[in-house]
Design a protein around this motif. Structure first.
Motif, PDB file in Angstrom:
ATOM      1  N   ALA A 180       0.936  -1.253  -0.064  1.00  0.00           N
ATOM      2  CA  ALA A 180       0.106   0.044  -0.157  1.00  0.00           C
ATOM      3  C   ALA A 180       0.698   1.140  -0.131  1.00  0.00           C
ATOM      4  N   TRP A 181       2.023   1.355   0.479  1.00  0.00           N
ATOM      5  CA  TRP A 181       2.974   2.309   0.809  1.00  0.00           C
ATOM      6  C   TRP A 181       3.873   2.397  -0.462  1.00  0.00           C
ATOM      7  N   ALA A 182       4.313   1.262  -1.078  1.00  0.00           N
ATOM      8  CA  ALA A 182       5.317   1.366  -2.132  1.00  0.00           C
ATOM      9  C   ALA A 182       4.564   1.326  -3.339  1.00  0.00           C
ATOM     10  N   ASP A 183       3.378   0.636  -3.624  1.00  0.00           N
ATOM     11  CA  ASP A 183       2.804   0.543  -4.989  1.00  0.00           C
ATOM     12  C   ASP A 183       2.033   1.735  -5.318  1.00  0.00           C
ATOM     13  N   GLY A 184       1.428   1.934  -6.342  1.00  0.00           N
ATOM     14  CA  GLY A 184       0.415   2.860  -6.741  1.00  0.00           C
ATOM     15  C   GLY A 184      -0.819   2.536  -7.453  1.00  0.00           C
ATOM     16  N   GLY A 185      -1.566   3.376  -7.556  1.00  0.00           N
ATOM     17  CA  GLY A 185      -3.062   2.822  -8.254  1.00  0.00           C
ATOM     18  C   GLY A 185      -3.674   2.090  -7.663  1.00  0.00           C
ATOM     19  N   VAL A 186      -4.081   0.997  -8.666  1.00  0.00           N
ATOM     20  CA  VAL A 186      -4.902  -0.096  -8.158  1.00  0.00           C
ATOM     21  C   VAL A 186      -4.393  -0.873  -7.307  1.00  0.00           C
ATOM     22  N   ALA A 187      -3.075  -1.492  -7.380  1.00  0.00           N
ATOM     23  CA  ALA A 187      -2.435  -2.126  -6.625  1.00  0.00           C
ATOM     24  C   ALA A 187      -2.426  -1.719  -5.093  1.00  0.00           C
ATOM     25  N   ALA A 188      -2.254  -0.386  -5.069  1.00  0.00           N
ATOM     26  CA  ALA A 188      -2.116   0.223  -3.531  1.00  0.00           C
ATOM     27  C   ALA A 188      -3.512   0.088  -2.993  1.00  0.00           C
ATOM     28  N   ARG A 189      -4.679   0.410  -3.829  1.00  0.00           N
ATOM     29  CA  ARG A 189      -5.902   0.136  -3.386  1.00  0.00           C
ATOM     30  C   ARG A 189      -6.285  -1.314  -2.718  1.00  0.00           C
ATOM     31  N   LEU A 190      -5.668  -2.457  -3.719  1.00  0.00           N
ATOM     32  CA  LEU A 190      -6.062  -3.797  -3.160  1.00  0.00           C
ATOM     33  C   LEU A 190      -5.172  -3.971  -1.973  1.00  0.00           C
ATOM     34  N   ALA A 191      -3.962  -3.327  -1.826  1.00  0.00           N
ATOM     35  CA  ALA A 191      -3.176  -3.717  -0.713  1.00  0.00           C
ATOM     36  C   ALA A 191      -3.868  -3.041   0.478  1.00  0.00           C
ATOM     37  N   GLY A 192      -4.535  -1.835   0.360  1.00  0.00           N
ATOM     38  CA  GLY A 192      -5.319  -1.595   1.522  1.00  0.00           C
ATOM     39  C   GLY A 192      -6.273  -2.212   2.008  1.00  0.00           C
ATOM     40  N   ILE A 193      -7.078  -2.867   0.936  1.00  0.00           N
ATOM     41  CA  ILE A 193      -8.079  -3.936   1.215  1.00  0.00           C
ATOM     42  C   ILE A 193      -7.632  -5.130   1.936  1.00  0.00           C
ATOM     43  N   GLU A 194      -6.390  -5.474   1.588  1.00  0.00           N
ATOM     44  CA  GLU A 194      -5.959  -6.715   2.106  1.00  0.00           C
ATOM     45  C   GLU A 194      -5.542  -6.275   3.587  1.00  0.00           C
ATOM     46  N   VAL A 195      -4.956  -5.169   3.880  1.00  0.00           N
ATOM     47  CA  VAL A 195      -4.745  -4.784   5.276  1.00  0.00           C
ATOM     48  C   VAL A 195      -6.111  -4.789   6.134  1.00  0.00           C
ATOM     49  N   VAL A 196      -7.067  -4.177   5.690  1.00  0.00           N
ATOM     50  CA  VAL A 196      -8.280  -4.079   6.304  1.00  0.00           C
ATOM     51  C   VAL A 196      -8.888  -5.520   6.795  1.00  0.00           C
ATOM     52  N   LEU A 197      -8.763  -6.470   5.702  1.00  0.00           N
ATOM     53  CA  LEU A 197      -9.151  -7.671   5.784  1.00  0.00           C
ATOM     54  C   LEU A 197      -8.489  -8.714   6.840  1.00  0.00           C
ATOM     55  N   SER A 198      -7.212  -8.423   6.657  1.00  0.00           N
ATOM     56  CA  SER A 198      -6.072  -9.112   7.875  1.00  0.00           C
ATOM     57  C   SER A 198      -6.497  -8.511   9.177  1.00  0.00           C
ATOM     58  N   ILE A 199      -6.552  -7.177   9.309  1.00  0.00           N
ATOM     59  CA  ILE A 199      -6.842  -6.898  10.682  1.00  0.00           C
ATOM     60  C   ILE A 199      -8.253  -7.310  11.162  1.00  0.00           C
ATOM     61  N   ALA A 200      -9.230  -7.231  10.368  1.00  0.00           N
ATOM     62  CA  ALA A 200     -10.338  -7.794  10.813  1.00  0.00           C
ATOM     63  C   ALA A 200     -10.323  -9.229  11.236  1.00  0.00           C
ATOM     64  N   PHE A 201      -9.515  -9.886  10.412  1.00  0.00           N
ATOM     65  CA  PHE A 201      -9.519 -11.539  10.533  1.00  0.00           C
ATOM     66  C   PHE A 201      -8.820 -11.604  11.931  1.00  0.00           C
ATOM     67  N   PHE A 202      -7.753 -10.856  12.303  1.00  0.00           N
ATOM     68  CA  PHE A 202      -7.134 -10.884  13.403  1.00  0.00           C
ATOM     69  C   PHE A 202      -7.718 -10.640  14.693  1.00  0.00           C
ATOM     70  N   ALA A 203      -8.694  -9.426  14.555  1.00  0.00           N
ATOM     71  CA  ALA A 203      -9.441  -9.223  15.764  1.00  0.00           C
ATOM     72  C   ALA A 203     -10.374  -9.958  15.982  1.00  0.00           C
ATOM     73  N   LEU A 204     -11.034 -10.928  14.787  1.00  0.00           N
ATOM     74  CA  LEU A 204     -12.127 -11.766  14.892  1.00  0.00           C
ATOM     75  C   LEU A 204     -11.552 -13.205  15.661  1.00  0.00           C
ATOM     76  N   THR A 205     -10.214 -13.718  15.213  1.00  0.00           N
ATOM     77  CA  THR A 205      -9.960 -14.544  15.566  1.00  0.00           C
ATOM     78  C   THR A 205      -9.296 -14.607  17.138  1.00  0.00           C
ATOM     79  N   VAL A 206      -8.727 -13.568  17.411  1.00  0.00           N
ATOM     80  CA  VAL A 206      -8.236 -13.117  18.789  1.00  0.00           C
ATOM     81  C   VAL A 206      -9.592 -13.396  19.612  1.00  0.00           C
ATOM     82  N   ALA A 207     -10.591 -12.547  19.166  1.00  0.00           N
ATOM     83  CA  ALA A 207     -12.068 -12.570  19.952  1.00  0.00           C
ATOM     84  C   ALA A 207     -12.471 -14.053  20.256  1.00  0.00           C
TER      85      ALA A 207
END
Length: 118
Positions: free
Chosen positions: A77-104
């Protein structure tokens, strides 16, 4: 509550698998026509069965395993640009949500909590 945590974690994991396949397959691959980075979706299949079945042990190790995908998403998300950066942002959101849900989920299903109401 436990069922909702399981459903949320399952959704996040399946969405992350789909994102990885689409991202590296045709949305924004590193090389035109696709990239071998599509194989990054394969390790996500390892916890899938246990997550879908509600296996507490799988939730425990998967919450640490997913941090690799968070890291990759944050870097891209930091290094890429355009569509790849947006997809990386979605990956970050999904991984954070998954982390929080699995811990809970792991906390809610702990043996010490089995005698208390959820």
């Amino acid at each position: 509550m436990i069922k909702n945590l399981q459903l949320g974690a399952s959704f996040c994991l399946i969405a992350l698998i789909a994102l990885c396949l689409a991202w590296e397959g045709w949305l924004a691959p590193l090389r035109p026509g696709g990239s071998l980075l599509i194989l990054k979706a394969v390790p996500l299949l390892l916890p899938l069965k246990g997550i879908l079945r509600g296996n507490r042990y799988t939730y425990q190790w998967a919450c640490m395993f997913i941090l690799l995908y968070f890291t990759e998403g944050a870097v891209r998300a930091w290094a890429d640009g355009g569509v790849a950066a947006r997809l990386a942002g979605i990956e970050v959101v999904l991984s954070i949500a998954f982390f929080a849900l699995t811990v809970a989920y792991a906390r809610q299903t702990a043996p010490s909590r089995q005698g208390t109401p959820h």
